[in-house]
Design an enzyme around this catalytic site. Structure first.
Site, PDB file in Angstrom:
ATOM      1  CB  SER A  40      -0.961  -0.041   1.193  1.00 13.11           C
ATOM      2  OG  SER A  40      -2.028   0.859   1.022  1.00 13.11           O
ATOM      3  CG  ASP A 155      -4.522  -1.509   0.549  1.00 13.54           C
ATOM      4  OD1 ASP A 155      -3.566  -2.129   1.029  1.00 13.54           O
ATOM      5  OD2 ASP A 155      -4.681  -0.285   0.693  1.00 13.54           O
TER       6      ASP A 155
END
Length: 258
Positions: A40, A155
């Site tokens: 991320s 993510d």
């Protein structure tokens, strides 16, 4: 003492700016980062460092304010699965660090995303750097998922917010983790639908981080509290970078003294 480091940078929104300070602390104390991995926000900093352009990245983040953040949000009005397309933010990042194949970066770099179709991690080591970053930062329901073949990527922090096991570690390398989702406590100000979903996500990230550290224990585990800063506190870059530097310096001091 060997000072070669395999560095892992965790997920956590704007708290990920602390990774810049952590890297500065490592280099100032004479450590050499030989490989890096990220998830991320950690994937952005990992990729920019591996491209040899962390200085340029830091200068850009220090200029980011709330107005620029809003301009980078390409609202997805016609979508039923996301609020933001996510193309504009990648274009802005490419102005700072031009895209390049991951296999041509200065040091080995690994980036993790989560595949919703097969419920498994996807690790990028080759191919477009920013395609990997775009997949890894795809916060569910906020950014549009990334479609790659039969994979639907979101993510990386959903499955592995601190991907210790994917970094390419050579014999003798010190495994260093910069964990920006450390266990923390915060009153439930909003005991409503959004507040409950937010807290559930926090609990999942914390639990997955603990499990990953148990499976692949780092030699140095620097931890920033999860509620130290909000996900979108990018206008606090200078403060967050400085705190990240101090946290890593303290962790290294403990390691060197042990």
């Amino acid at each position: 003492m060997n000072k070669n480091v395999a560095l892992v940078l965790g997920s956590g929104g704007a708290r990920g700016l602390a990774h810049i300070g952590a890297i500065e602390a490592l280099e100032e104390r004479g450590y050499t980062i030989t490989s890096i991995a990220g998830c991320s926000m950690g994937s952005i900093i990992a990729g920019m460092y591996a491209a040899g352009q962390l200085k340029e990245a830091k200068e850009w983040f220090l200029r980011v304010d709330k107005q620029l953040i809003l301009r980078m949000l390409d609202i997805n009005l016609l979508s039923s699965n996301s609020l933001v397309k996510g193309k504009r933010i990648i274009k802005e990042l490419e102005k700072v660090v031009p895209d390049r194949p991951m296999e041509e970066l200065d040091i080995p770099c690994a980036i993790v995303a989560s595949d919703m179709s097969h419920t498994e991690e996807v690790v990028f080591r080759t191919g477009s750097l920013f395609q990997a970053v775009r997949a890894s930062i795809s916060i569910p329901l906020f950014f549009e998922p990334v479609k790659m073949g039969d994979k639907l990527l979101i993510d990386g922090g959903i499955l592995n917010p601190l991907p210790l096991h994917i970094v390419r570690r050579m014999a003798g390398d010190i495994l260093v983790a910069m964990d920006i989702s450390g266990k923390d406590s915060k009153p439930m100000d909003r005991a409503n639908f959004i507040g409950i979903l937010d807290r559930m996500s926090d609990m999942q990230i914390q639990r997955n981080t603990i499990l990953e550290c148990q499976l692949t224990p780092p030699d140095v585990h620097a931890v920033m509290r999860q509620y130290a800063y909000n996900t979108f506190d990018f206008d606090k870059a200078e403060e967050i970078i400085a705190e990240g530097k101090q946290i890593m310096s303290d962790a290294l001091e403990n390691y060197e003294g042990s």
